[in-house]
Design a protein around this motif. Structure first.
Motif, short mmCIF file in Angstrom:
data_model
loop_
_atom_site.label_atom_id
_atom_site.label_comp_id
_atom_site.label_asym_id
_atom_site.label_seq_id
_atom_site.Cartn_x
_atom_site.Cartn_y
_atom_site.Cartn_z
N TRP A 135 0.69 -5.29 2.07
CA TRP A 135 1.40 -4.74 3.13
C TRP A 135 1.42 -3.38 3.37
O TRP A 135 1.55 -2.70 2.31
CB TRP A 135 3.04 -5.11 2.86
CG TRP A 135 3.36 -6.75 3.20
CD1 TRP A 135 2.91 -7.68 2.26
CD2 TRP A 135 3.89 -7.16 4.47
NE1 TRP A 135 3.20 -8.97 3.05
CE2 TRP A 135 3.76 -8.70 4.26
CE3 TRP A 135 4.52 -6.81 5.60
CZ2 TRP A 135 4.27 -9.66 4.89
CZ3 TRP A 135 4.91 -7.58 6.46
CH2 TRP A 135 5.03 -8.87 6.25
N VAL A 136 1.48 -2.99 4.56
CA VAL A 136 1.56 -1.47 4.90
C VAL A 136 2.76 -1.17 5.69
O VAL A 136 3.29 -1.98 6.04
CB VAL A 136 0.36 -1.02 5.86
CG1 VAL A 136 -1.06 -1.35 5.20
CG2 VAL A 136 0.20 -1.64 7.19
N VAL A 175 6.87 -12.36 -2.12
CA VAL A 175 7.47 -11.37 -2.78
C VAL A 175 6.30 -10.38 -2.96
O VAL A 175 5.26 -10.52 -3.41
CB VAL A 175 7.68 -11.81 -4.24
CG1 VAL A 175 8.29 -10.48 -5.12
CG2 VAL A 175 8.81 -12.80 -4.55
N VAL A 176 7.02 -9.21 -2.18
CA VAL A 176 5.82 -8.06 -2.04
C VAL A 176 6.27 -6.94 -2.99
O VAL A 176 7.35 -6.43 -3.17
CB VAL A 176 5.86 -7.63 -0.55
CG1 VAL A 176 4.98 -6.07 -0.79
CG2 VAL A 176 5.58 -8.52 0.49
N LEU A 177 5.66 -6.67 -4.14
CA LEU A 177 5.73 -5.71 -5.15
C LEU A 177 5.30 -4.23 -4.59
O LEU A 177 4.30 -4.10 -4.15
CB LEU A 177 5.14 -5.86 -6.29
CG LEU A 177 5.07 -7.54 -6.93
CD1 LEU A 177 3.97 -7.83 -8.06
CD2 LEU A 177 6.43 -7.77 -7.29
N ILE A 178 6.45 -3.41 -4.92
CA ILE A 178 6.14 -1.95 -4.59
C ILE A 178 5.92 -1.36 -5.93
O ILE A 178 6.58 -1.22 -6.74
CB ILE A 178 7.42 -1.51 -3.98
CG1 ILE A 178 7.83 -2.24 -2.56
CG2 ILE A 178 7.48 -0.05 -3.52
CD1 ILE A 178 9.17 -1.87 -2.20
N PRO A 179 4.57 -0.80 -6.07
CA PRO A 179 4.21 -0.32 -7.21
C PRO A 179 4.91 0.93 -7.46
O PRO A 179 5.02 1.73 -6.91
CB PRO A 179 2.51 -0.19 -7.08
CG PRO A 179 2.40 -0.10 -5.72
CD PRO A 179 3.52 -0.81 -4.86
N VAL A 180 5.21 1.04 -8.85
CA VAL A 180 5.72 2.26 -9.66
C VAL A 180 5.15 2.42 -10.97
O VAL A 180 4.65 1.43 -11.50
CB VAL A 180 7.10 2.17 -9.86
CG1 VAL A 180 7.58 3.40 -10.24
CG2 VAL A 180 7.91 1.82 -8.59
N GLY A 181 4.59 3.87 -10.89
CA GLY A 181 3.93 4.03 -12.40
C GLY A 181 2.39 4.34 -12.40
O GLY A 181 1.82 4.13 -11.17
N ALA A 182 1.75 4.48 -13.51
CA ALA A 182 0.23 4.69 -13.50
C ALA A 182 -0.37 3.23 -13.43
O ALA A 182 0.06 2.26 -13.92
CB ALA A 182 0.02 5.30 -14.70
N ASP A 183 -1.63 3.48 -12.96
CA ASP A 183 -2.54 2.03 -12.62
C ASP A 183 -1.68 1.16 -12.44
O ASP A 183 -1.76 -0.04 -12.90
CB ASP A 183 -3.05 2.18 -14.00
CG ASP A 183 -4.25 1.06 -13.92
OD1 ASP A 183 -4.98 1.07 -13.04
OD2 ASP A 183 -4.57 0.50 -14.94
N LEU A 186 0.78 -1.09 0.06
CA LEU A 186 0.09 0.19 0.11
C LEU A 186 0.81 1.21 0.01
O LEU A 186 1.76 1.54 1.06
CB LEU A 186 -1.07 -0.07 1.35
CG LEU A 186 -2.02 1.15 1.24
CD1 LEU A 186 -3.04 0.92 0.15
CD2 LEU A 186 -2.26 1.20 2.85
N PRO A 187 0.72 2.08 -0.95
CA PRO A 187 1.84 3.20 -1.00
C PRO A 187 1.52 4.02 0.03
O PRO A 187 0.46 4.40 0.43
CB PRO A 187 1.56 3.88 -2.24
CG PRO A 187 0.70 2.98 -3.20
CD PRO A 187 -0.14 1.96 -2.36
N LEU A 243 -8.67 2.58 0.94
CA LEU A 243 -9.57 1.42 1.26
C LEU A 243 -9.76 0.72 -0.28
O LEU A 243 -9.97 -0.43 -0.31
CB LEU A 243 -10.81 1.95 2.23
CG LEU A 243 -10.54 2.11 3.48
CD1 LEU A 243 -11.84 2.26 4.46
CD2 LEU A 243 -9.63 1.32 3.97
N PRO A 244 -10.27 1.75 -1.29
CA PRO A 244 -10.67 1.35 -2.56
C PRO A 244 -9.53 0.48 -2.97
O PRO A 244 -9.36 -0.46 -3.74
CB PRO A 244 -10.72 2.49 -3.36
CG PRO A 244 -11.48 3.46 -2.29
CD PRO A 244 -10.66 3.16 -1.01
N TYR A 245 -8.06 0.95 -2.69
CA TYR A 245 -6.88 0.22 -3.19
C TYR A 245 -6.81 -1.21 -2.36
O TYR A 245 -6.49 -2.12 -3.28
CB TYR A 245 -5.62 0.84 -2.82
CG TYR A 245 -4.42 0.68 -3.11
CD1 TYR A 245 -3.80 1.12 -4.28
CD2 TYR A 245 -3.65 -0.17 -2.49
CE1 TYR A 245 -2.36 0.81 -4.74
CE2 TYR A 245 -2.22 -0.79 -2.81
CZ TYR A 245 -1.84 -0.27 -3.90
OH TYR A 245 -0.43 -0.86 -4.18
N ALA A 246 -6.85 -1.29 -1.19
CA ALA A 246 -6.98 -2.40 -0.61
C ALA A 246 -8.09 -3.41 -1.04
O ALA A 246 -7.88 -4.60 -1.41
CB ALA A 246 -7.20 -2.23 0.94
#
Length: 318
Positions: A39-40, A301-309, A14-15, A24-27
């Motif tokens: 992961w928070v 593996v926990v992905l840390i998102p980068v970029g749009a969408d 979760l960024p 909450l919508p993201y989760a």
């Protein structure tokens, strides 16, 4: 829904700076898309880990939620155990807890960096794990609990996993002796995972969670360009243990020294290094990287998102 069988779990972070209305919508969307874990983080100046975990657990149905991580200097161990036990009882089987030193600069800035970080980590982990099992805890050098225990009605039937979020060899050894698992910060490469497992040297089941910056796109070049932004910090001294096992570690360090800024450094990283230091490229590229990490001993593996969408694109690896 999950699209493929895997030997390990795939989570998403979760960024930390996500707008409040989007948390909450993201989760919920991560849950719907089939990620195994969410992961928070609890980075100084951002949001509290326990409050975030409680909110997203209540807003979702299935996804496992990890807190990565709670700094040992930030909370009394007994009160931390009470919060953790509450989450574990309200959401049984869905909570993982990361505990660690915290970033030294952050902890010093709030006056909570101990003379012996290893002693505090060891005592704190032992105390929290014992309390979650309903056991009494006696005073230590730092964790000054005097015969404290949780009331029977508040002890979880199944205690959550308590993992140590650490990176140095001595801290990894403490994790192997005391914790239920270890969280490795980004970048977690197969080489770093293998080296860490040797230093952990656990003699019982031990869960290994590895963070990685991630961007996925049908056009690999687009993904690789996007993921660079998430690698700006890894040239700094705190990240040295992650790079030491890599064949290009010396060249990497030289490039950072030659670069006038983090932005210049990350712009000059060779594409092959970017691929090694992240989960990126096409969905097939990313799935292949996940398989390499699982084969190296990473359980999640926990992905840390980068970029749009980010959620929708990363879900292509599931």
């Amino acid at each position: 829904m999950k699209k493929t069988d895997r030997s390990g779990s795939v989570g998403v972070m979760l960024p930390r700076d996500l707008a409040p209305a989007q948390v909450l919508p993201y989760a919920r969307r991560a849950d719907e898309l089939g990620f195994d874990e969410l992961w928070v983080v609890e980075d100084l100046g951002f949001r509290g880990g326990i409050a975030q975990a409680a909110a997203v657990l209540a807003a979702t149905e299935r996804i496992r939620v990890g807190i990565g991580l709670l700094p040992v200097g930030a909370r009394n161990a007994a009160f931390a155990a009470m919060e953790i036990a509450t989450l574990a009882q309200l959401f049984p089987g869905r909570v993982d807890i990361g505990i660690g030193h915290g970033m030294p600069a952050w902890m010093r800035s709030v006056g909570e960096w101990p003379a012996s970080p290893l002693t505090l980590l060891d005592e704190y982990l032992r105390a929290v794990i014992a309390l979650l099992r309903g056991e009494a805890v006696e005073p230590g050098e730092y964790v000054a609990l005097d015969a404290v225990r949780l009331e029977g009605a508040c002890v979880p039937d199944v205690p959550p996993l308590v993992l140590a979020g650490v990176r140095g060899p001595r801290s990894l050894a403490v994790s192997g002796k005391v914790a239920d698992g270890t969280i490795l910060a980004e970048p977690t490469t197969p080489e770093y995972a293998r080296a860490a497992l040797e230093q952990i040297d656990a003699n019982r089941p031990h869960r290994l969670v590895g963070y990685n910056v991630a961007a996925v796109h049908a056009d690999a070049a687009v993904a690789i360009d996007a993921v660079r932004a998430g690698l700006e910090w890894i040239g700094e001294p705190d990240w040295a243990p992650h790079l030491a096992p890599l064949p290009f570690a010396d060249e990497f360090a030289a490039l950072r020294r030659e670069s006038g800024s983090r932005e210049e450094f990350v712009r000059r990283l060779p594409e092959e290094w970017v691929r090694q230091l992240s989960v990126t490229g096409t969905p097939d590229d990313a799935r292949a990287r996940l398989d390499e990490l699982f084969a190296a001993g990473v359980d999640s593996v926990v992905l840390i998102p980068v970029g749009a969408d980010p959620l929708e694109s990363l879900a292509a690896v599931l």
